[in-house]
Every structure is written in structure tokens, then in C-alpha cells.
Write a protein that holds these residues in place. Structure first.
Motif, PDB file in Angstrom:
ATOM      1  N   PRO A 203       0.833  -1.211   0.000  1.00  0.00           N
ATOM      2  CA  PRO A 203       0.000   0.000   0.000  1.00  0.00           C
ATOM      3  C   PRO A 203       0.861   1.252   0.000  1.00  0.00           C
ATOM      4  CG  PRO A 203      -0.028  -1.044   2.161  1.00  0.00           C
ATOM      5  CD  PRO A 203       0.672  -2.001   1.237  1.00  0.00           C
ATOM      6  N   MET A 204       0.299   2.341  -0.500  1.00  0.00           N
ATOM      7  CA  MET A 204       1.064   3.578  -0.559  1.00  0.00           C
ATOM      8  C   MET A 204       1.395   4.094   0.836  1.00  0.00           C
ATOM      9  SD  MET A 204       0.122   7.296  -2.192  1.00  0.00           S
ATOM     10  CE  MET A 204      -0.573   6.490  -3.609  1.00  0.00           C
ATOM     11  N   ILE A 205       0.422   4.087   1.727  1.00  0.00           N
ATOM     12  CA  ILE A 205       0.611   4.630   3.067  1.00  0.00           C
ATOM     13  C   ILE A 205       0.204   3.589   4.105  1.00  0.00           C
ATOM     14  CG2 ILE A 205      -0.166   6.376   4.725  1.00  0.00           C
ATOM     15  CD1 ILE A 205      -0.506   8.312   2.378  1.00  0.00           C
ATOM     16  N   VAL A 206       1.094   3.370   5.059  1.00  0.00           N
ATOM     17  CA  VAL A 206       0.809   2.508   6.207  1.00  0.00           C
ATOM     18  C   VAL A 206       0.954   3.366   7.455  1.00  0.00           C
ATOM     19  CG1 VAL A 206       1.491   0.463   7.510  1.00  0.00           C
ATOM     20  CG2 VAL A 206       1.697   0.472   5.003  1.00  0.00           C
ATOM     21  N   GLY A 207      -0.100   3.451   8.255  1.00  0.00           N
ATOM     22  CA  GLY A 207      -0.022   4.238   9.483  1.00  0.00           C
ATOM     23  C   GLY A 207       0.217   5.719   9.219  1.00  0.00           C
ATOM     24  N   GLN A 208       1.027   6.332  10.064  1.00  0.00           N
ATOM     25  CA  GLN A 208       1.297   7.777   9.981  1.00  0.00           C
ATOM     26  C   GLN A 208       2.325   8.088   8.897  1.00  0.00           C
ATOM     27  OE1 GLN A 208       0.210  10.776  11.821  1.00  0.00           O
ATOM     28  NE2 GLN A 208       1.306  11.541  10.033  1.00  0.00           N
ATOM     29  N   PRO A 209       1.942   8.856   7.865  1.00  0.00           N
ATOM     30  CA  PRO A 209       2.914   9.263   6.856  1.00  0.00           C
ATOM     31  C   PRO A 209       3.645  10.542   7.248  1.00  0.00           C
ATOM     32  CG  PRO A 209       0.740   9.988   6.185  1.00  0.00           C
ATOM     33  CD  PRO A 209       0.571   9.287   7.519  1.00  0.00           C
ATOM     34  N   VAL A 210       4.855  10.687   6.749  1.00  0.00           N
ATOM     35  CA  VAL A 210       5.631  11.922   6.880  1.00  0.00           C
ATOM     36  C   VAL A 210       6.251  12.213   5.515  1.00  0.00           C
ATOM     37  CG1 VAL A 210       7.655  13.016   7.931  1.00  0.00           C
ATOM     38  CG2 VAL A 210       6.127  11.632   9.346  1.00  0.00           C
ATOM     39  N   LEU A 211       6.156  13.452   5.081  1.00  0.00           N
ATOM     40  CA  LEU A 211       6.783  13.868   3.826  1.00  0.00           C
ATOM     41  C   LEU A 211       8.201  14.333   4.121  1.00  0.00           C
ATOM     42  CD1 LEU A 211       6.543  14.478   0.769  1.00  0.00           C
ATOM     43  CD2 LEU A 211       5.767  16.773   1.407  1.00  0.00           C
ATOM     44  N   ILE A 212       9.174  13.741   3.438  1.00  0.00           N
ATOM     45  CA  ILE A 212      10.577  14.124   3.569  1.00  0.00           C
ATOM     46  C   ILE A 212      10.981  14.898   2.312  1.00  0.00           C
ATOM     47  CG2 ILE A 212      12.940  13.355   3.959  1.00  0.00           C
ATOM     48  CD1 ILE A 212      11.179  12.543   6.244  1.00  0.00           C
ATOM     49  N   VAL A 213      11.289  16.177   2.473  1.00  0.00           N
ATOM     50  CA  VAL A 213      11.706  17.026   1.352  1.00  0.00           C
ATOM     51  C   VAL A 213      13.235  17.047   1.364  1.00  0.00           C
ATOM     52  CG1 VAL A 213      11.537  19.290   0.280  1.00  0.00           C
ATOM     53  CG2 VAL A 213       9.613  18.402   1.632  1.00  0.00           C
TER      54      VAL A 213
ATOM     55  N   GLU B 108       5.411   6.066  10.265  1.00  0.00           N
ATOM     56  CA  GLU B 108       5.516   4.697   9.762  1.00  0.00           C
ATOM     57  C   GLU B 108       5.857   4.671   8.274  1.00  0.00           C
ATOM     58  OE1 GLU B 108       2.534   1.788  11.257  1.00  0.00           O
ATOM     59  OE2 GLU B 108       1.676   3.530  12.284  1.00  0.00           O
ATOM     60  N   THR B 109       5.349   5.646   7.537  1.00  0.00           N
ATOM     61  CA  THR B 109       5.618   5.720   6.098  1.00  0.00           C
ATOM     62  C   THR B 109       6.344   7.023   5.782  1.00  0.00           C
ATOM     63  OG1 THR B 109       3.658   4.422   5.540  1.00  0.00           O
ATOM     64  CG2 THR B 109       4.605   5.755   3.789  1.00  0.00           C
ATOM     65  N   LEU B 110       7.480   6.919   5.096  1.00  0.00           N
ATOM     66  CA  LEU B 110       8.250   8.082   4.673  1.00  0.00           C
ATOM     67  C   LEU B 110       8.069   8.262   3.177  1.00  0.00           C
ATOM     68  CD1 LEU B 110      11.598   7.401   6.599  1.00  0.00           C
ATOM     69  CD2 LEU B 110       9.452   8.395   7.451  1.00  0.00           C
ATOM     70  N   ILE B 111       7.596   9.429   2.768  1.00  0.00           N
ATOM     71  CA  ILE B 111       7.381   9.732   1.353  1.00  0.00           C
ATOM     72  C   ILE B 111       8.363  10.829   0.966  1.00  0.00           C
ATOM     73  CG2 ILE B 111       5.726  10.571  -0.359  1.00  0.00           C
ATOM     74  CD1 ILE B 111       3.527   9.296   1.359  1.00  0.00           C
ATOM     75  N   MET B 112       9.184  10.557  -0.056  1.00  0.00           N
ATOM     76  CA  MET B 112      10.318  11.428  -0.362  1.00  0.00           C
ATOM     77  C   MET B 112      10.176  12.129  -1.696  1.00  0.00           C
ATOM     78  SD  MET B 112      13.362   8.987   1.094  1.00  0.00           S
ATOM     79  CE  MET B 112      12.971   7.988   2.541  1.00  0.00           C
ATOM     80  N   ILE B 113      10.570  13.407  -1.692  1.00  0.00           N
ATOM     81  CA  ILE B 113      10.680  14.215  -2.900  1.00  0.00           C
ATOM     82  C   ILE B 113      12.012  14.966  -2.821  1.00  0.00           C
ATOM     83  CG2 ILE B 113       8.188  14.492  -3.222  1.00  0.00           C
ATOM     84  CD1 ILE B 113       8.362  17.213  -1.908  1.00  0.00           C
ATOM     85  N   GLY B 114      12.492  15.498  -3.955  1.00  0.00           N
ATOM     86  CA  GLY B 114      13.703  16.313  -3.930  1.00  0.00           C
ATOM     87  C   GLY B 114      14.837  15.723  -4.739  1.00  0.00           C
ATOM     88  N   GLY B 115      16.051  15.929  -4.270  1.00  0.00           N
ATOM     89  CA  GLY B 115      17.198  15.484  -5.056  1.00  0.00           C
ATOM     90  C   GLY B 115      18.406  15.163  -4.193  1.00  0.00           C
ATOM     91  N   LEU B 116      19.360  14.548  -4.807  1.00  0.00           N
ATOM     92  CA  LEU B 116      19.284  13.927  -6.103  1.00  0.00           C
ATOM     93  C   LEU B 116      18.771  12.492  -5.943  1.00  0.00           C
ATOM     94  CD1 LEU B 116      22.636  15.097  -7.746  1.00  0.00           C
ATOM     95  CD2 LEU B 116      20.381  16.027  -8.123  1.00  0.00           C
ATOM     96  N   THR B 117      18.034  12.032  -6.955  1.00  0.00           N
ATOM     97  CA  THR B 117      17.410  10.716  -6.874  1.00  0.00           C
ATOM     98  C   THR B 117      18.402   9.632  -6.506  1.00  0.00           C
ATOM     99  OG1 THR B 117      16.104  11.477  -8.781  1.00  0.00           O
ATOM    100  CG2 THR B 117      15.789   9.196  -8.057  1.00  0.00           C
TER     101      THR B 117
END
Length: 206
Positions: free
Chosen positions: A7-17, A130-139
């Protein structure tokens, strides 16, 4: 063998920039950048805004090195030249582009991974992430190494593939493939993530 789609999100998500700093919008030649870098970093703002609207915590990572260079370590043994010194304007977070606020979580790091020598783990525990969602650089560098360390610390890790950019298209594609190898379903689009963030409820504001 059929791959499991997590699944895309499990529990509490956090966006990491990850390292959306002023230098990302000014190709100074210190670090190789793939075509389309600026457009991808600008697209990341929509994900950040959706996280705020959905009450998803946001953590901004900022790579910064001392003027003496004492903390570069082996970072210039490869393709990179001196970069992101603390006294350079380009090292500042691109505050206008990402909509940075005075009360946002900002973690300064000396290494590629956001976990090395920082209090990121303490902050994530406090946020009950619980879930870390990442954007930014460098890949293929800071995003990849932060993702890998998040994986090894047992977080569910996702990367927004159209809001990250690498040192080259080939390196970018390879890093995304490696992240997907570690966790199936890791690669997500900004449209998917924005929809998920806006559908979240019951979370404290970022």
C-alpha cells in the motif's frame, strides 16, 4: 513469481523534502544535474501543499558543509566538486519555491543520508512515523541513501518519481529501480500522493 504491491501509506505518513535548496534552481556545475531538474523541483511544491492541507508532517532536509571542508569526507572522490558550503547562498533551502515556514522542521545534514549524524530518527519517533514519502534530489544520491536507511530502519518508504531528479537520466532511472527493488510499490506519482494526502484525516497539522 508475482510481486507483492505494498500500500502507498501505512499508518502515519511523513513527507521528507530532500535538499530542495537554492542551488537546485541554479546549475553551477558543482554537481551534475539531469535535464528537467528545475521543473521537477517546482512540481514538488504541489505535493508539499497537499501535505499541509492533509495535515501530514513535513521534514525539510538541507545538506550543508562547513567552510573549512572538514566534513566533506569522501564526497569529492567521485564526480562532485566542492558544493553546498554553509556560507554559500545556494545552500539555503529554496524557501519561496517550497513554501517554507518559520515553524517547519528543518534538519541540516553533513552526509547524503538524512539519517547519518542527525536527529531525524528522534523526530520521526516523536511524529510516530511509519511511512516516509520522499521528494527532492538527487534521486541517485541523497534521496536514494535516505530511502535505503529508512528501509533498514523498518520504515515503509515511498518516492514520488516525478518530483525527484538525479545527476543523469540513467542514474535517476537506476535509483528508482533500486528503490522499487527494496520495497514494491515504492515508486508513486505526484497525482497519487496528492490524492492520498488530501484524503487523509485525523492527523495533526504539519
Amino acid at each position: 513469481m508475482k510481486k507483492k504491491q505494498n500500500p502507498m501509506i501505512v499508518g502515519q505518513p511523513v513527507l521528507i523534502v530532500v535538499d530542495i535548496q537554492k542551488s537546485a534552481f541554479e546549475d553551477d556545475g558543482a554537481i551534475p544535474l539531469m535535464p528537467g531538474m528545475i521543473e521537477r523541483m517546482r512540481r514538488a511544491r504541489a505535493v508539499i501543499d497537499a501535505a499541509r492541507a492533509g495535515g501530514i508532517p513535513i521534514i525539510f532536509l538541507q545538506e550543508s558543509h562547513r567552510k573549512t571542508g572538514v566534513d566533506y569526507g569522501r564526497e569529492m572522490d567521485g564526480d562532485e566538486d566542492e558544493h553546498l558550503r554553509e556560507d554559500w547562498e545556494g545552500t539555503k533551502i529554496a524557501a519561496e519555491e517550497v513554501g517554507l515556514r518559520d515553524d517547519d522542521y528543518v534538519i541540516v545534514k553533513r552526509r547524503y543520508s538524512g539519517f547519518i549524524g542527525t536527529d531525524l530518527s528522534i523526530l520521526l519517533r516523536g511524529l510516530k512515523a511509519e511511512t516516509l514519502i520522499m521528494i527532492g534530489g538527487l534521486t541517485n544520491i541523497c534521496v536514494h541513501y535516505t530511502f535505503a536507511d529508512g528501509h533498514q530502519n523498518d520504515y515503509h518508504c515511498r518516492v514520488v518519481e516525478d518530483c525527484v531528479a538525479g545527476s543523469s537520466i540513467a542514474a535517476h532511472d537506476a535509483a528508482l529501480a533500486n528503490m522499487e527493488y527494496l520495497q514494491h510499490g515504492a515508486r508513486r506519482t505526484s497525482d497519487e500522493v496528492i490524492a492520498a494526502f488530501l484524503g487523509q484525516s485525523g492527523h495533526k497539522a504539519a
